[in-house]
Write a protein that holds these residues in place. Structure first.
Motif, mmCIF file in Angstrom:
data_model
loop_
_atom_site.group_PDB
_atom_site.id
_atom_site.type_symbol
_atom_site.label_atom_id
_atom_site.label_comp_id
_atom_site.label_asym_id
_atom_site.label_seq_id
_atom_site.Cartn_x
_atom_site.Cartn_y
_atom_site.Cartn_z
ATOM 1 N N GLY A 33 63.309 34.167 34.547
ATOM 2 C CA GLY A 33 63.232 35.880 35.488
ATOM 3 C C GLY A 33 63.395 35.393 36.838
ATOM 4 N N ASN A 34 63.733 35.963 37.664
ATOM 5 C CA ASN A 34 64.346 36.510 39.280
ATOM 6 C C ASN A 34 62.823 36.914 39.860
ATOM 7 N N ILE A 35 62.520 37.976 40.123
ATOM 8 C CA ILE A 35 61.537 38.062 40.847
ATOM 9 C C ILE A 35 59.826 37.466 40.348
ATOM 10 N N HIS A 36 59.289 36.554 40.734
ATOM 11 C CA HIS A 36 58.357 36.127 40.387
ATOM 12 C C HIS A 36 57.064 36.309 40.656
ATOM 13 N N ASP A 37 56.332 37.045 40.699
ATOM 14 C CA ASP A 37 55.255 37.864 40.981
ATOM 15 C C ASP A 37 54.038 36.945 40.993
ATOM 16 N N TYR A 38 52.851 36.555 41.498
ATOM 17 C CA TYR A 38 52.335 35.247 42.076
ATOM 18 C C TYR A 38 50.797 36.456 42.628
ATOM 19 N N THR A 39 51.241 38.193 43.409
ATOM 20 C CA THR A 39 49.900 38.670 44.078
ATOM 21 C C THR A 39 49.638 39.793 43.429
ATOM 22 N N VAL B 58 50.798 50.457 44.518
ATOM 23 C CA VAL B 58 52.286 50.502 44.561
ATOM 24 C C VAL B 58 52.727 49.301 45.793
ATOM 25 N N THR B 59 53.554 48.597 44.943
ATOM 26 C CA THR B 59 53.821 47.042 45.842
ATOM 27 C C THR B 59 55.386 47.030 47.051
ATOM 28 N N GLU B 60 55.187 47.019 47.811
ATOM 29 C CA GLU B 60 56.674 46.387 48.341
ATOM 30 C C GLU B 60 57.885 45.633 47.266
ATOM 31 N N LYS B 61 58.251 46.964 46.019
ATOM 32 C CA LYS B 61 59.096 45.619 44.947
ATOM 33 C C LYS B 61 60.486 46.466 45.720
ATOM 34 N N LYS B 62 61.738 45.797 46.762
ATOM 35 C CA LYS B 62 62.235 47.363 46.533
ATOM 36 C C LYS B 62 63.701 46.910 45.117
ATOM 37 N N LEU C 233 48.448 30.505 42.077
ATOM 38 C CA LEU C 233 47.564 30.631 41.264
ATOM 39 C C LEU C 233 46.771 30.909 42.111
ATOM 40 N N TYR C 234 45.666 30.360 42.962
ATOM 41 C CA TYR C 234 44.673 30.842 43.488
ATOM 42 C C TYR C 234 44.733 32.389 44.702
ATOM 43 N N GLN C 235 46.079 32.278 44.726
ATOM 44 C CA GLN C 235 46.232 33.953 45.183
ATOM 45 C C GLN C 235 46.142 34.558 44.665
ATOM 46 N N PRO D 39 45.481 43.876 38.530
ATOM 47 C CA PRO D 39 45.786 45.011 37.782
ATOM 48 C C PRO D 39 45.507 46.511 38.735
ATOM 49 N N ARG D 40 45.815 46.939 39.657
ATOM 50 C CA ARG D 40 45.971 48.330 39.931
ATOM 51 C C ARG D 40 47.696 47.621 40.781
ATOM 52 N N GLU D 41 48.023 46.400 41.167
ATOM 53 C CA GLU D 41 49.393 46.239 41.111
ATOM 54 C C GLU D 41 50.179 46.955 39.758
ATOM 55 N N PHE D 42 49.631 46.414 38.964
ATOM 56 C CA PHE D 42 50.614 45.873 37.416
ATOM 57 C C PHE D 42 50.508 47.843 37.535
ATOM 58 N N LEU D 43 49.963 48.476 36.970
ATOM 59 C CA LEU D 43 49.529 50.036 37.173
ATOM 60 C C LEU D 43 51.936 50.491 37.438
ATOM 61 N N GLY D 44 51.273 50.042 38.991
ATOM 62 C CA GLY D 44 52.845 50.569 40.318
ATOM 63 C C GLY D 44 53.883 49.705 39.461
ATOM 64 N N LEU D 45 53.715 48.818 39.137
ATOM 65 C CA LEU D 45 54.921 47.854 38.921
ATOM 66 C C LEU D 45 55.429 48.710 37.710
#
Length: 391
Positions: A278-284, A225-229, A88-90, A287-293
């Motif tokens: 959920g299967n992929i838990h995103d903590y990183t 864009v993050t590295e989500k395969k 959560l701190y991350q 807002p910028r990454e959210f748009l890419g996802l």
């Protein structure tokens, strides 16, 4: 008074660890600068939190199993708080970094000190998030209607939301005073106009949310864009309904796609509904990454207004649940209803049963939505241009 025209914006900015909330806070100062040549920044206002009323407990007798459950539950939350503290701190750091990118006042202000920034701006704007809510402390509403700004200084609204339409007499009185001192008024939802028209004779325009003032291409320049395969369903649920989560899991299993979630999105709150979902838990992601996802998801399932809006912007299939059930106290669905109706996307509002019965990812024709968005964006920019003109 500052020599060059500069706008101070009052919205939900301070400590707003919410994807949509920060993206709208990013959009408005950017649009004011790039489209109108006006330097603008968020006033880092610290709102007082609502006073929580303690409900009187009924004198029902509790058996031993109830007390044991409470002990286990509280121990479990304590355990998971420790376990997820680092994660959560991350997430907080990523949000803080984006928050710092948004132009904002050098120091934070509270109700007693916000008047000290009057010499820094010659224009004030309130909006555009859920700032006009009756459940907020009443003195916050005075700030969110710019009642700290003296007469003679231009003050306008841009797309504030009421969200909750059932209001008290105290709230209405504070709003009446604030509205009648404003130079230009706009709101985000048409459903709120009839309520506000009872409080003022001033003209009230209906404009788009600040994020809709920026084009799809402009938002693509903001995203990261993050590295989500692989392929995935993005599930962003702010409510805590287990029924919704079970329905999402059932549908995802049917179409053989993993679910990407943002567990415990409310900072420092470990929600039991998110623990094993959920299967992929995103903590990183911020807002910028959210748009890419969102742009790279196969499907978005949400109860968030802004997740719906960005799904439309990027023309991505989406399903939206009601955050609150109809008739439930504090219902905050009005802005989602208005958006879906206006952009002809009503079919995307579903119940958990309808999602389970769905056989595949829905195909959505966004032609009308994007044509209508272009028209409404132009109208909203025209409102801003007229409101910003000197009297």
């Amino acid at each position: 008074m500052c020599e060059k025209e500069k706008a101070g914006i009052v919205t939900l900015y301070h400590g707003n660890y919410n994807f949509g909330g920060l993206l709208q806070a990013y959009a408005l100062p950017k649009v004011l600068k790039e489209y109108f040549g006006i330097e603008a920044e968020q006033i880092d206002y610290i709102p007082t939190e609502p006073t929580r009323k303690i409900e009187k407990q009924k004198n029902d007798k509790k058996d031993l199993s109830w007390y044991l459950y409470q002990m286990v539950y509280r121990f479990g939350i304590f355990f998971f708080d420790k376990l997820y503290k680092k994660r959560l701190y991350q997430r907080k750091q990523v949000f803080d970094n984006f928050m710092n990118e948004i132009p904002h006042s050098e120091i934070p202000y509270d109700y007693d000190s916000i008047h000290k920034n009057l010499d820094k701006y010659n224009l004030f704007v309130c909006g555009g998030d859920q700032i006009w809510n009756d459940h907020k402390e009443k003195h916050n509403i005075k700030i969110y209607t710019l009642q700290f700004v003296p007469s003679g200084v231009k003050k306008i609204t841009y797309a504030p939301s009421m969200a909750i339409l059932e209001t008290t007499s105290d709230f209405k009185q504070i709003m009446r005073t604030g509205l009648n001192e404003l130079d230009a008024i706009s709101v985000r939802e048409k459903k709120s106009v009839s309520i506000l028209k009872l409080l003022t004779d001033k003209n009230i325009d209906i404009v788009v949310d600040p994020v809709l003032l920026m084009t799809e291409n402009e938002w693509e320049c903001v995203e990261r864009v993050t590295e989500k395969k692989g392929k995935y369903i993005l599930c962003y649920l702010l409510g805590d309904s287990m029924e919704y989560r079970k329905a999402v899991a059932t549908f995802a299993q049917k179409i053989h796609l993993p679910i990407l979630t943002f567990p415990h999105i409310f900072l420092n709150v470990v929600r039991k509904c998110d623990l094993f979902f959920g299967n992929i838990h995103d903590y990183t992601s911020g807002p910028r990454e959210f748009l890419g996802l969102i742009r790279n998801a196969e499907l978005i399932i949400t109860d968030s207004f802004h997740a719906c809006v960005f799904s439309m912007i990027f023309q991505k299939p989406f399903v939206v649940f009601e955050r609150n059930k109809i008739g439930e106290k504090g219902n905050m669905n009005s802005r989602i209803y208005d958006f879906l109706e206006e952009y002809h996307l009503e079919n995307q509002l579903m119940t958990e049963k309808e999602l389970i019965e769905m056989k595949k990812i829905p195909e959505i024709d966004f032609t009308y939505a994007h044509e209508h968005w272009k028209k409404r964006r132009k109208e909203s920019l025209e409102y801003l241009g007229n409101a910003l003109k000197n009297n």
